[in-house]
Write an enzyme that holds these catalytic residues in place. Structure first.
Site, mmCIF file in Angstrom:
data_model
loop_
_atom_site.group_PDB
_atom_site.id
_atom_site.type_symbol
_atom_site.label_atom_id
_atom_site.label_comp_id
_atom_site.label_asym_id
_atom_site.label_seq_id
_atom_site.Cartn_x
_atom_site.Cartn_y
_atom_site.Cartn_z
ATOM 1 N N CYS A 2 0.821 -1.210 0.000
ATOM 2 C CA CYS A 2 0.000 0.000 0.000
ATOM 3 C C CYS A 2 0.858 1.265 0.000
ATOM 4 C CB CYS A 2 -0.898 0.027 1.231
ATOM 5 S SG CYS A 2 -1.840 -1.463 1.528
ATOM 6 N N ARG A 27 4.342 0.288 -6.228
ATOM 7 C CA ARG A 27 4.321 -0.560 -5.038
ATOM 8 C C ARG A 27 3.323 -1.705 -5.163
ATOM 9 N NH1 ARG A 27 6.681 1.961 -0.613
ATOM 10 N NH2 ARG A 27 5.297 0.981 0.900
ATOM 11 N N TRP A 75 -3.439 -2.395 -1.149
ATOM 12 C CA TRP A 75 -3.234 -3.790 -1.568
ATOM 13 C C TRP A 75 -3.987 -4.646 -0.561
ATOM 14 C CZ3 TRP A 75 -0.763 -8.367 0.131
ATOM 15 C CH2 TRP A 75 -0.476 -9.296 -0.866
ATOM 16 N N ASN A 101 -1.336 1.484 6.104
ATOM 17 C CA ASN A 101 -0.616 0.363 5.506
ATOM 18 C C ASN A 101 -0.336 -0.650 6.609
ATOM 19 O OD1 ASN A 101 -0.542 1.957 3.275
ATOM 20 N ND2 ASN A 101 1.668 2.266 3.260
ATOM 21 N N GLY A 102 -0.397 -1.933 6.296
ATOM 22 C CA GLY A 102 -0.052 -2.946 7.288
ATOM 23 C C GLY A 102 -1.245 -3.787 7.685
ATOM 24 N N GLU A 488 16.069 -17.013 -11.366
ATOM 25 C CA GLU A 488 15.689 -15.609 -11.534
ATOM 26 C C GLU A 488 14.997 -15.382 -12.877
ATOM 27 O OE1 GLU A 488 15.355 -11.419 -10.997
ATOM 28 O OE2 GLU A 488 15.378 -13.173 -9.678
ATOM 29 N N LYS A 492 11.196 -13.912 -13.289
ATOM 30 C CA LYS A 492 10.851 -12.718 -14.064
ATOM 31 C C LYS A 492 9.703 -13.017 -15.020
ATOM 32 C CE LYS A 492 12.275 -10.071 -12.214
ATOM 33 N NZ LYS A 492 13.006 -10.575 -11.114
ATOM 34 N N GLU A 495 6.393 -13.478 -13.092
ATOM 35 C CA GLU A 495 5.960 -12.240 -12.445
ATOM 36 C C GLU A 495 5.216 -11.317 -13.394
ATOM 37 O OE1 GLU A 495 8.884 -10.723 -8.911
ATOM 38 O OE2 GLU A 495 9.746 -10.747 -10.921
ATOM 39 N N HIS A 511 16.007 -36.043 -12.969
ATOM 40 C CA HIS A 511 15.377 -36.482 -11.723
ATOM 41 C C HIS A 511 13.938 -35.983 -11.612
ATOM 42 C CE1 HIS A 511 19.121 -38.109 -10.040
ATOM 43 N NE2 HIS A 511 19.700 -37.101 -10.671
ATOM 44 N N LYS A 610 5.809 -3.992 -4.746
ATOM 45 C CA LYS A 610 7.244 -3.746 -4.837
ATOM 46 C C LYS A 610 7.934 -4.003 -3.509
ATOM 47 C CE LYS A 610 11.034 -2.460 -6.819
ATOM 48 N NZ LYS A 610 11.647 -3.360 -7.803
#
Length: 615
Positions: A2, A27, A75, A101-102, A488, A492, A495, A511, A610
Site C-alpha cells: 500500500c 508498489r 493492496w 498500511n499494514g 531468476e 521474471k 511475475e 530427476h 514492490k
C-alpha cells in the site's frame, strides 16, 4: 504494498496527492482513494482499480478543493478489493479519517468490543476498526487526537503506517509507524507525508524517516513533534537531505520503468563500484566492511537471508563466497528462517539483502539474528531504510530508485556488491592469489561494457519472444553460478507475463522435470563457456531428443550449442563467477518482451507489490 500520501500547507492538496499516488503505483495495489478538507467538511472519493479511475471519479464527484488531504493506494489484506474497503476510512462520527498500511492482527477482538459499545462498520477492513478505536479513546478519555492515537496503538498487535486527521482540527495530521515505512517531507510552511520520498521530491529535499514505534504530530506553524508510542518520550527528529531527484523517477523516454531499469544496468553497476573498486591499483574497499573484516574472517559461517530476487542474488553469493573466501555459506528464505527456530551463534555473520530495505520478513530475520548475538550486515538500495538502520553495518547498492515491481537492476547491483565483499575478504584472508585477485578486479570493472554489449541483442530477443509468447509453460536450466540465474529468469517470466515457469539445476533434469519435455515446452538453457559446458551440452542433447524447443544463452562465438539450439541469445565471455551479471540480461529482456506482447501491465503486475511490508 500500500501507498500513503498526505499534504498540509498553503497549496491545493489534490494535485500533490494525486501525483504522489501515481508515483507510488509501482508498489502494487488494487484500489485507491483520497480525502480532502475543503474548509467546511471532508470530501471523500475512493474506488476499486487504478489511480486513473480515482482521478476520473474525483472530477465528477468532489470539488477537489482544500489545503489538507490524505490519499492511499491499497493492496487488499482484510476484505476484497472494492470501493467500500478502499481507503481512506471514516470514524463513526465522520470527524476522523484515516489511511493505513499494514495489518492489525487483533482487529477482530477489537471490533467485537467496539460493536458492544455501539459502533457500526461498513467495510471488512482492520483499518476501520482502528479509526473507531481511536475515536472511542478520544471521546471516553477526553484526550487530544495525538494522545488517542498513542493509546490506541499500544492496544493493537500488528504492523502499520498511518496518517489521519480530525475535521475539527484542520491544521494537523497525525502519523505513526511500525513495520511499514513512512517519510515526512519538510517544506516552507508546508508538510508532506508519504511511504517514500518520491511523491514530494520536487517540493523539498528534507525529510524525516520515522523509526518503528514512533509517531509524529504535524501541525502548521510548528516544528514536527516526534514521540515514542510506548512511553510518550520525545524524540529529536533527524532531518535527512534526500539524494533522489525527479529525473530519476521518470521514465526518460522508455515505454516502461522496467525497460528503463534494464537499460540502466551498465551505469548503475558502475555507480555501485565507483569509489570502491580501483582495478589499476588492486584496491577494493567498502566503507561499511572495513571495520568488521575480522568478524567475517573469523565467522564459523555466513548466513544470507533474503526474499525473491534478493534470495537469488544470495544464491550467487553463496557460490562466490565459498569459492573465493572458503567460508561455509547458507542461504535462507527470510520468511522461513524467522519461524524455524534456527541455530544461530555469536560466531555467525548474517547478511540481509533487500532492494527496498523494508521487507518485513527480512527485518524479522534481522531482529532474530541480533537477538542471538550474530553480527548482521545489510545490503540494500534505499538510503535511510529500516534495514540500513537495523543492521550493524552494511553497503548500499546505489542502483537509484527501482520503480518496476519486477527487480532487474537490483539483482545485478546486489551481486556486484556481494562480489566486492567476497574479493575483499578473500584478499584479507589470503584465500586468493594476487594474480586471480587482479584478474577479478579487472573483469568486474569491465562488466558494464559486457552488459552494454548484451543489451544490443534486444532486437533478436524480441523476435524470439514473438515465437514463444503463447507458450503456457517454460523450463529454465543452469549449472553452477548460473543455476540461480535460471531461477531468476523463471521468476521474471511468471511475475510479469503470468506464464508458468520453473528454474532447475540442469543436472536435476533427469530427476523429474524431463517428464515435462515435449514439442510444446520451451526450455531456456544457460550454456556459456564454463567448467560445466560439456555437461550442459549433454543436457541440451537430451532435450532435443525429446523434441523440446531450446532457447540458449551462449558465449559470443559459440558453435557447439548454436548447432543444437533452436534459438540463441549471445553474451560476452566473462569469468564464471561474474557471469550471472551478464547472463541475466537476455532473460530480463525475454520476459519483458513476452509480457508486452501479451498486453500485461509490466510495471505493476497483478497481485504483486514492490515492497512487501507485511507477511
Amino acid at each position: 504494498m500500500c501507498g500513503i500520501v498526505g499534504y498540509i500547507g498553503k497549496r491545493e492538496a489534490y494535485p500533490i496527492i494525486l501525483n504522489g499516488l501515481k508515483r507510488l503505483e509501482y508498489r502494487g495495489y488494487d484500489s485507491a482513494g483520497i480525502a480532502l478538507f475543503d474548509g467546511t467538511d471532508i470530501q471523500l472519493c475512493k474506488t476499486k482499480g487504478k489511480v486513473a479511475s480515482l482521478e476520473e471519479k474525483a472530477e465528477n464527484e468532489i470539488s477537489r478543493k482544500g489545503n489538507l488531504g490524505i490519499g492511499h493506494t491499497r493492496w487488499a489484506t482484510h476484505g476484497v478489493p472494492n470501493d467500500v474497503n478502499s481507503h481512506p476510512h471514516y470514524s463513526n462520527s465522520g470527524d476522523l479519517v484515516i489511511i493505513h498500511n499494514g495489518i492489525i492482527e487483533n482487529y477482530d477482538s477489537l471490533k467485537k468490543e467496539l460493536k458492544k459499545r455501539g459502533y457500526t462498520f461498513t467495510s471488512d477492513t482492520d483499518t476501520e476498526v482502528l479509526v473507531n478505536l481511536i475515536e472511542d479513546i478520544q471521546k471516553n478519555e477526553n484526550v487530544k487526537l495525538g494522545k488517542a492515537v498513542q493509546i490506541a496503538l499500544n492496544q493493537v498487535v500488528g504492523a502499520y503506517a498511518i496518517a489521519l486527521f480530525d475535521r475539527k482540527k484542520p491544521d494537523e495530521i497525525v502519523v505513526a509507524k511500525l513495520g511499514s515505512p513512512l517519510a515526512i517531507g519538510i517544506g516552507e510552511d508546508e508538510f508532506f507525508v508519504a511511504s517514500d520520498a518520491s511523491p514530494f521530491i520536487e517540493f523539498t529535499n528534507n525529510a524525516i524517516y520515522l523509526e518503528d514505534e514512533e509517531m509524529a504530530i504535524i501541525r502548521l506553524g510548528r516544528d514536527v513533534k516526534v514521540r515514542k508510542i510506548k512511553d510518550d518520550k520525545l524524540v529529536a527528529p533527524y532531518v535527512q537531505e534526500l539524494q533522489m531527484n525527479l529525473e530519476q523517477i521518470e521514465k526518460g523516454g522508455y515505454d516502461h520503468f522496467m525497460l528503463k531499469e534494464i537499460y540502466e544496468q551498465p551505469s548503475v553497476i558502475k555507480d555501485t563500484y565507483r569509489g570502491r573498486l580501483l582495478a589499476e591499483k588492486g584496491i577494493v574497499k567498502l566503507g561499511g566492511l572495513e571495520d568488521y573484516i575480522e568478524k567475517f574472517i573469523n565467522a564459523d559461517r555466513i548466513i544470507i537471508v533474503a526474499c525473491g530476487t534478493s534470495w537469488h542474488a544470495g544464491l550467487v553469493a553463496e557460490y562466490i563466497f565459498e569459492d573465493l573466501v572458503r567460508i561455509p555459506v547458507e542461504v535462507e528464505y527470510a520468511s522461513e528462517f524467522r519461524y524455524r527456530n534456527p541455530v544461530i551463534s555469536e560466531k555467525d555473520v548474517v547478511i540481509a539483502i533487500s532492494q527496498s530495505g523494508e521487507t518485513a520478513d527480512t527485518l524479522a530475520a534481522i531482529k532474530l539474528a541480533k537477538s542471538k548475538g550474530a553480527f548482521v550486515y545489510g545490503v540494500c538500495n534505499v538510503v535511510g531504510s529500516t534495514i540500513s538502520r537495523e543492521t550493524h553495518s552494511g553497503t548500499y547498492t546505489h542502483a537509484g530508485p527501482e520503480i518496476g515491481v519486477a527487480s532487474t537492476k537490483a539483482f545485478t547491483t546486489q551481486i556486484t556488491v556481494l562480489a566486492m565483499i567476497a574479493l575483499r575478504l578473500a584478499k584479507a584472508k589470503g584465500t586468493i592469489s594476487q594474480s586471480d585477485f587482479m584478474l577479478y578486479l579487472r573483469e568486474l570493472e569491465l562488466i558494464p561494457n559486457h552488459v552494454e554489449e548484451a543489451l544490443k541483442t534486444d532486437g533478436k530477443i524480441e523476435e524470439i519472444s514473438a515465437v514463444f509468447k503463447d507458450a503456457r509453460n517454460f523450463l529454465y536450466l543452469g549449472r553452477g553460478y548460473n543455476f540461480p540465474v535460471a531461477l531468476e529468469g523463471a521468476l521474471k517470466l511468471k511475475e510479469i507475463s503470468y506464464i508458468h515457469a520453473e528454474g532447475y539445476p540442469a543436472a536435476e533434469m533427469k530427476h523429474g522435470p524431463i517428464a515435462l519435455i515435449d514439442e510444446q515446452m520451451p526450455v531456456v538453457v544457460i550454456a556459456i563457456k564454463s567448467d560445466h559446458y560439456d555437461k550442459v551440452v549433454s543436457n541440451i542433447q537430451e532435450i532435443k531428443a525429446r523434441k523440446g524447443k531450446i532457447i540458449a544463452v551462449v558465449s559470443k562465438g559459440d558453435t557447439a550449442v548454436r548447432e543444437l539450439a533452436d534459438y540463441v541469445m549471445e553474451v560476452p565471455h566473462t569469468p564464471e563467477a561474474l557471469s550471472p551479471l551478464v547472463t541475466t540480461i537476455p532473460l530480463q529482456l525475454l520476459s519483458y518482451h513476452i509480457a508486452v506482447m501479451l498486453g500485461r501491465n509490466v510495471d505493476q503486475p497483478r497481485n504483486l507489490a514492490k515492497s512487501v511490508t507485511v507477511e
